[in-house]
Design a protein around this motif. Structure first.
Motif, mmCIF file in Angstrom:
data_model
loop_
_atom_site.group_PDB
_atom_site.id
_atom_site.type_symbol
_atom_site.label_atom_id
_atom_site.label_comp_id
_atom_site.label_asym_id
_atom_site.label_seq_id
_atom_site.Cartn_x
_atom_site.Cartn_y
_atom_site.Cartn_z
ATOM 1 N N THR A 41 0.813 -1.228 0.000
ATOM 2 C CA THR A 41 0.000 0.000 0.000
ATOM 3 C C THR A 41 0.839 1.267 0.000
ATOM 4 N N ARG A 46 -2.621 7.092 3.123
ATOM 5 C CA ARG A 46 -3.240 6.396 4.249
ATOM 6 C C ARG A 46 -4.761 6.500 4.184
ATOM 7 N N VAL A 49 -6.201 4.026 1.694
ATOM 8 C CA VAL A 49 -6.050 2.653 2.181
ATOM 9 C C VAL A 49 -7.075 2.363 3.276
ATOM 10 N N ALA A 50 -7.236 3.298 4.212
ATOM 11 C CA ALA A 50 -8.184 3.103 5.311
ATOM 12 C C ALA A 50 -9.617 2.978 4.794
ATOM 13 N N THR A 90 -2.799 0.514 9.319
ATOM 14 C CA THR A 90 -2.661 1.885 8.809
ATOM 15 C C THR A 90 -2.923 2.887 9.918
ATOM 16 N N ASP A 93 0.016 2.738 12.366
ATOM 17 C CA ASP A 93 1.192 3.421 11.836
ATOM 18 C C ASP A 93 1.038 4.933 11.939
ATOM 19 N N ARG A 160 2.023 9.592 4.665
ATOM 20 C CA ARG A 160 2.785 8.582 5.393
ATOM 21 C C ARG A 160 4.283 8.833 5.266
ATOM 22 N N SER A 299 6.941 0.512 10.324
ATOM 23 C CA SER A 299 5.762 -0.088 9.703
ATOM 24 C C SER A 299 5.887 -1.601 9.605
#
Length: 362
Positions: A41, A46, A49-50, A90, A93, A160, A299
């Protein structure tokens, strides 16, 4: 999901051990995918992805609600696990990216959400499955995830940091302290879920609780989990992860032994409250310690911690099912307490070592 294993077993004519396969396949999928999520990813934000994770989770929950066979339900649990593994690491992190003096509290907020889910989800699912239908419970999971997705969609997530790469995995596994810490995560989760998977069944069959009383007792567990998550993060930042890591498995050991001797609702609720405090106070110091050990592979090491955690969940669920089928419910607390003792012993050396880049302020 744990509150639904017995109704699902009845629906699909499965033994307790066979019914735990729904939890087992979820945990195994999560554990297998988690180490690769950071790398796969990395090109995406982020936020995206979330949201993708929440969307996949909703799809999996809807498929679960409409499943006509145990095979379809297992496949839906795989889909749901992929959604969860996109979201939770995610979020962890993101929490770990804050400054070290606030890292423990930030990580605890992620597990505060999990504690809240336990507070509402487990008793709610048990109640829905008892008085309505287990399919309604899965639809409720999907609806709750949809609301969470709407909230996440309105949030602004910072970009990120550079993520760890597969080539950095060897550096992580050359550090014996990392291996020891991941083993502690595995043992802690196994101890917890070997009993927690059948907590509602234990309360109703061994302690003779009604559905309403068992639901209330599990809500006490969830509320204590919220407090435990917050206190674990606060203590990590104030005292250092190395000083408090042993506390959670110690309380787990004591409370699981105590369940062998308590029967009154108030006594059981007190034990469950202490158990909830322990269950959700572990990850903040554990993740902070792992990050301090390998700060350049944050990560990756968090992903492997998730893998260890979900391997423990799968192993605990499978072990609990085998014990219930072949030995009996009454022995579950003793087995889980024994595993918690091993987890405690694995954490004790950490309390004696010098802190590594502790999150404690100077």
């Amino acid at each position: 999901m744990t509150a639904l294993l017995i109704p699902l077993g009845h629906e699909f004519h499965l033994t307790n051990a066979q019914a735990t396969s729904f939890a087992f396949v979820y945990g195994l999928t999560y554990a297998g995918v988690a180490p690769f999520i950071g790398v796969l990813t990395a090109p995406f934000s982020r936020h995206r992805v979330a949201l993708s994770g929440i969307g996949i989770f909703i799809v999996g929950s809807v498929i679960s609600a409409s499943a006509g066979s145990s095979m379809v339900l297992c496949i839906s649990r795989i889909v749901t696990a992929i959604g969860a593994v996109l979201f939770t690491p995610t979020a962890s992190d993101l929490a770990a990216s804050v400054e070290p003096t606030r890292r423990g509290q930030a990580i605890s907020y992620v597990y505060l959400g999990l504690g809240g889910a336990t507070l509402i989800g487990i008793p709610g699912a048990m109640w829905l499955a008892t008085f309505y239908n287990w399919r309604i419970a899965f639809l409720a999971f999907a609806a709750t995830a949809f609301l969470a997705g709407c909230l996440v969609a309105t949030m602004s997530w910072p970009p990120r940091d550079v993520l760890g790469k597969p080539g950095g995995w060897s550096a992580i596994f050359r550090d014996r302290r990392v291996i020891s810490s991941l083993s502690s995560t595995l043992l802690q989760a196994t101890a917890q879920y070997s009993l927690y998977t059948f907590a509602s069944v234990y309360l109703m069959h061994i302690d003779r609780f009604s559905v309403a009383t068992a639901t209330a007792a599990l809500m006490v567990f969830g509320m204590a989990g919220i407090v435990g998550g917050i206190s674990g993060g606060f203590a990590t930042d104030r005292l250092g992860s190395h000083r408090i890591l042993w506390v959670s498995p110690a309380i787990l050991f004591i409370t699981h032994l105590a369940l062998l001797g308590v029967r009154r609702a108030d006594e059981v609720s007190l034990v469950l409250a202490a158990w909830g405090l322990a269950a959700y106070s572990f990850q903040a110091p554990q993740q902070t310690r792992l990050i301090n050990l390998v700060p350049n592979s944050r990560s990756v090491v968090l992903s492997f911690n998730s893998t260890a955690n979900y391997c423990g969940i799968s192993a605990g669920a499978a072990l609990g099912g085998l014990i219930v089928d072949h030995i009996g419910l009454r022995t579950l607390p003793l087995v889980s307490a024994t595993i918690a003792l091993v987890a405690l012993l694995s954490c004790l050396p950490v309390a004696l070592e010098r802190p590594v880049a502790s999150s404690r302020p100077a």
